[in-house]
Design a protein around this motif. Sequence first.
Motif, PDB file in Angstrom:
ATOM      1  N   GLY A 247       1.352  25.156  23.391  1.00 29.45           N
ATOM      2  CA  GLY A 247       0.123  24.986  22.625  1.00 29.45           C
ATOM      3  C   GLY A 247      -0.138  26.172  21.726  1.00 29.45           C
ATOM      4  N   THR A 248       0.087  27.369  22.235  1.00 29.17           N
ATOM      5  CA  THR A 248      -0.079  28.579  21.418  1.00 29.17           C
ATOM      6  C   THR A 248       0.906  28.593  20.264  1.00 29.17           C
ATOM      7  OG1 THR A 248      -0.947  29.874  23.260  1.00 29.17           O
ATOM      8  CG2 THR A 248       0.108  31.103  21.472  1.00 29.17           C
ATOM      9  N   LEU A 249       2.147  28.205  20.523  1.00 28.14           N
ATOM     10  CA  LEU A 249       3.159  28.175  19.462  1.00 28.14           C
ATOM     11  C   LEU A 249       2.695  27.303  18.293  1.00 28.14           C
ATOM     12  CD1 LEU A 249       6.044  28.697  18.353  1.00 28.14           C
ATOM     13  CD2 LEU A 249       6.763  26.671  19.653  1.00 28.14           C
ATOM     14  N   LEU A 250       2.251  26.089  18.598  1.00 28.08           N
ATOM     15  CA  LEU A 250       1.878  25.169  17.527  1.00 28.08           C
ATOM     16  C   LEU A 250       0.526  25.533  16.908  1.00 28.08           C
ATOM     17  CD1 LEU A 250       3.073  21.734  18.950  1.00 28.08           C
ATOM     18  CD2 LEU A 250       4.283  23.340  17.473  1.00 28.08           C
ATOM     19  N   ARG A 251      -0.416  25.945  17.720  1.00 27.84           N
ATOM     20  CA  ARG A 251      -1.739  26.292  17.176  1.00 27.84           C
ATOM     21  C   ARG A 251      -1.663  27.509  16.269  1.00 27.84           C
ATOM     22  NH1 ARG A 251      -5.662  27.929  20.393  1.00 27.84           N
ATOM     23  NH2 ARG A 251      -7.284  27.194  19.008  1.00 27.84           N
ATOM     24  N   ARG A 252      -0.942  28.541  16.691  1.00 30.67           N
ATOM     25  CA  ARG A 252      -0.865  29.743  15.861  1.00 30.67           C
ATOM     26  C   ARG A 252      -0.037  29.490  14.601  1.00 30.67           C
ATOM     27  NH1 ARG A 252      -2.564  34.478  18.339  1.00 30.67           N
ATOM     28  NH2 ARG A 252      -2.139  35.407  16.301  1.00 30.67           N
ATOM     29  N   THR A 253       0.997  28.652  14.711  1.00 28.42           N
ATOM     30  CA  THR A 253       1.746  28.282  13.508  1.00 28.42           C
ATOM     31  C   THR A 253       0.843  27.516  12.552  1.00 28.42           C
ATOM     32  OG1 THR A 253       3.827  28.162  14.748  1.00 28.42           O
ATOM     33  CG2 THR A 253       3.762  27.032  12.627  1.00 28.42           C
ATOM     34  N   GLY A 254       0.085  26.560  13.082  1.00 24.24           N
ATOM     35  CA  GLY A 254      -0.831  25.773  12.255  1.00 24.24           C
ATOM     36  C   GLY A 254      -1.906  26.636  11.618  1.00 24.24           C
ATOM     37  N   LYS A 255      -2.438  27.561  12.384  1.00 27.58           N
ATOM     38  CA  LYS A 255      -3.481  28.450  11.848  1.00 27.58           C
ATOM     39  C   LYS A 255      -2.927  29.303  10.721  1.00 27.58           C
ATOM     40  CE  LYS A 255      -6.904  31.899  13.274  1.00 27.58           C
ATOM     41  NZ  LYS A 255      -7.437  32.696  14.416  1.00 27.58           N
ATOM     42  N   ALA A 256      -1.688  29.768  10.873  1.00 23.31           N
ATOM     43  CA  ALA A 256      -1.069  30.591   9.831  1.00 23.31           C
ATOM     44  C   ALA A 256      -0.823  29.793   8.552  1.00 23.31           C
ATOM     45  CB  ALA A 256       0.245  31.177  10.346  1.00 23.31           C
ATOM     46  N   LEU A 257      -0.643  28.477   8.676  1.00 18.69           N
ATOM     47  CA  LEU A 257      -0.449  27.641   7.489  1.00 18.69           C
ATOM     48  C   LEU A 257      -1.744  27.409   6.730  1.00 18.69           C
ATOM     49  CD1 LEU A 257       2.045  24.950   8.896  1.00 18.69           C
ATOM     50  CD2 LEU A 257       2.547  26.821   7.298  1.00 18.69           C
ATOM     51  N   GLY A 258      -2.869  27.568   7.410  1.00 12.75           N
ATOM     52  CA  GLY A 258      -4.163  27.426   6.742  1.00 12.75           C
ATOM     53  C   GLY A 258      -4.490  25.994   6.366  1.00 12.75           C
ATOM     54  N   ASP A 259      -5.234  25.837   5.266  1.00 13.14           N
ATOM     55  CA  ASP A 259      -5.725  24.517   4.853  1.00 13.14           C
ATOM     56  C   ASP A 259      -4.924  23.897   3.711  1.00 13.14           C
ATOM     57  OD1 ASP A 259      -7.807  24.758   6.705  1.00 13.14           O
ATOM     58  OD2 ASP A 259      -9.073  25.817   5.259  1.00 13.14           O
ATOM     59  N   ALA A 260      -3.781  24.464   3.404  1.00 13.67           N
ATOM     60  CA  ALA A 260      -2.996  23.945   2.276  1.00 13.67           C
ATOM     61  C   ALA A 260      -2.549  22.512   2.540  1.00 13.67           C
ATOM     62  CB  ALA A 260      -1.771  24.831   2.060  1.00 13.67           C
ATOM     63  N   PRO A 261      -2.651  21.622   1.541  1.00 16.40           N
ATOM     64  CA  PRO A 261      -2.206  20.230   1.719  1.00 16.40           C
ATOM     65  C   PRO A 261      -0.691  20.094   1.808  1.00 16.40           C
ATOM     66  CG  PRO A 261      -2.914  20.580  -0.536  1.00 16.40           C
ATOM     67  CD  PRO A 261      -3.280  21.823   0.212  1.00 16.40           C
ATOM     68  N   GLU A 262       0.031  21.043   1.246  1.00 18.18           N
ATOM     69  CA  GLU A 262       1.494  21.070   1.303  1.00 18.18           C
ATOM     70  C   GLU A 262       1.941  22.523   1.436  1.00 18.18           C
ATOM     71  OE1 GLU A 262       2.993  17.343  -1.436  1.00 18.18           O
ATOM     72  OE2 GLU A 262       2.565  19.240  -2.447  1.00 18.18           O
ATOM     73  N   VAL A 263       3.064  22.727   2.103  1.00 20.52           N
ATOM     74  CA  VAL A 263       3.604  24.081   2.239  1.00 20.52           C
ATOM     75  C   VAL A 263       5.091  24.052   1.922  1.00 20.52           C
ATOM     76  CG1 VAL A 263       1.894  24.723   3.977  1.00 20.52           C
ATOM     77  CG2 VAL A 263       4.109  23.798   4.712  1.00 20.52           C
ATOM     78  N   THR A 264       5.622  25.198   1.573  1.00 22.85           N
ATOM     79  CA  THR A 264       7.057  25.303   1.322  1.00 22.85           C
ATOM     80  C   THR A 264       7.782  25.546   2.648  1.00 22.85           C
ATOM     81  OG1 THR A 264       7.023  27.705   1.048  1.00 22.85           O
ATOM     82  CG2 THR A 264       6.577  26.359  -0.923  1.00 22.85           C
ATOM     83  N   PRO A 265       9.085  25.281   2.702  1.00 23.17           N
ATOM     84  CA  PRO A 265       9.855  25.620   3.914  1.00 23.17           C
ATOM     85  C   PRO A 265       9.733  27.086   4.282  1.00 23.17           C
ATOM     86  CG  PRO A 265      11.106  24.106   2.551  1.00 23.17           C
ATOM     87  CD  PRO A 265       9.903  24.496   1.739  1.00 23.17           C
ATOM     88  N   GLN A 266       9.684  27.967   3.282  1.00 25.13           N
ATOM     89  CA  GLN A 266       9.557  29.403   3.584  1.00 25.13           C
ATOM     90  C   GLN A 266       8.193  29.716   4.194  1.00 25.13           C
ATOM     91  OE1 GLN A 266      12.037  31.805   3.398  1.00 25.13           O
ATOM     92  NE2 GLN A 266      10.503  32.851   4.641  1.00 25.13           N
ATOM     93  N   GLN A 267       7.151  29.051   3.703  1.00 26.18           N
ATOM     94  CA  GLN A 267       5.827  29.248   4.303  1.00 26.18           C
ATOM     95  C   GLN A 267       5.823  28.779   5.747  1.00 26.18           C
ATOM     96  OE1 GLN A 267       3.661  27.126   1.151  1.00 26.18           O
ATOM     97  NE2 GLN A 267       2.496  29.003   0.724  1.00 26.18           N
ATOM     98  N   LEU A 268       6.505  27.659   6.017  1.00 25.90           N
ATOM     99  CA  LEU A 268       6.622  27.199   7.400  1.00 25.90           C
ATOM    100  C   LEU A 268       7.394  28.216   8.239  1.00 25.90           C
ATOM    101  CD1 LEU A 268       6.477  25.270   9.767  1.00 25.90           C
ATOM    102  CD2 LEU A 268       8.394  23.994   8.770  1.00 25.90           C
ATOM    103  N   ALA A 269       8.481  28.744   7.688  1.00 23.28           N
ATOM    104  CA  ALA A 269       9.272  29.729   8.432  1.00 23.28           C
ATOM    105  C   ALA A 269       8.426  30.957   8.773  1.00 23.28           C
ATOM    106  CB  ALA A 269      10.503  30.136   7.613  1.00 23.28           C
ATOM    107  N   ASP A 270       7.658  31.419   7.807  1.00 22.04           N
ATOM    108  CA  ASP A 270       6.807  32.592   8.045  1.00 22.04           C
ATOM    109  C   ASP A 270       5.744  32.284   9.113  1.00 22.04           C
ATOM    110  OD1 ASP A 270       8.245  33.903   6.096  1.00 22.04           O
ATOM    111  OD2 ASP A 270       6.738  33.588   4.521  1.00 22.04           O
ATOM    112  N   ALA A 271       5.135  31.115   9.010  1.00 24.84           N
ATOM    113  CA  ALA A 271       4.086  30.746   9.970  1.00 24.84           C
ATOM    114  C   ALA A 271       4.678  30.543  11.360  1.00 24.84           C
ATOM    115  CB  ALA A 271       3.388  29.467   9.499  1.00 24.84           C
ATOM    116  N   PHE A 272       5.867  29.963  11.419  1.00 24.34           N
ATOM    117  CA  PHE A 272       6.511  29.758  12.719  1.00 24.34           C
ATOM    118  C   PHE A 272       6.808  31.104  13.380  1.00 24.34           C
ATOM    119  CE2 PHE A 272      10.096  28.611  15.533  1.00 24.34           C
ATOM    120  CZ  PHE A 272       9.503  27.553  16.217  1.00 24.34           C
ATOM    121  N   GLY A 273       7.176  32.078  12.577  1.00 29.27           N
ATOM    122  CA  GLY A 273       7.381  33.416  13.126  1.00 29.27           C
ATOM    123  C   GLY A 273       6.112  33.967  13.759  1.00 29.27           C
ATOM    124  N   VAL A 274       4.982  33.684  13.142  1.00 27.98           N
ATOM    125  CA  VAL A 274       3.696  34.102  13.709  1.00 27.98           C
ATOM    126  C   VAL A 274       3.464  33.407  15.050  1.00 27.98           C
ATOM    127  CG1 VAL A 274       1.187  34.048  13.385  1.00 27.98           C
ATOM    128  CG2 VAL A 274       2.684  34.608  11.456  1.00 27.98           C
TER     129      VAL A 274
END
Length: 210
Positions: free
Chosen positions: A84-111
């Motif tokens: 739950g922490t993995l997905l919630r913190r990744t989601g929080k790092a992505l913010g409210d953007a309607p679309e993200v780039t693969p690199q933004q996902l990679a960065d957020a997943f690292g968080v």
Amino acid sequence: MLDADFFHRWMTGAAALVGREAARLTELDSAIGDADHGSNMQRGFTAVTAVLDEERPGTPGAVLMLAGRNLISTVGGASGPLYGTLLRRTGKALGDAPEVTPQQLADAFGVGVAAVAQLGGAQAGDKTMLDALLPAAEALGTSFGAAREAAEKGAAATVPMRARKGRASYLGERSIGHQDPGATSSALLIAALADAGEKTDGEKTDGERA
């Protein structure tokens, strides 16, 4: 670009993979844990797909935040809070953007992975889910396929390790020779991400051909 539908497909794919591999996860957990990892994860991801189908969050971040909340409330033991922490913190790092780039996902997943390490107090080589997640996070900036390969290799690499965290650590030397179930389910999560990415690439190719 990756939209909410992509993340929905990721979670749905993860649920399918976990369901298909639930017996294997439980078998792995029976050797060094509570013998319930497969059933726990299957219950959690079944709940995730149900709530995502019902609420249909509109952004990538919202999809992962909702999925994470449901895993915390439905998966028993340590796995619920960690996933739950993995997905919630990744989601929080992505913010409210309607679309993200693969690199933004990679960065957020690292968080998200860093948050898991902080919560569990584990590090690479402790024979935990991090042994799959850490190399996957590092490879995700290259491609989804590279992340899948890195996660699978990371999970397999836990076999000769002696567990230093979690219930398996109580077994000491007897934990050696068994693949960690958490690292294995983490590799399934990354495999589902790669599957969603390949499907997106295929759709793009079809669109370009039209």
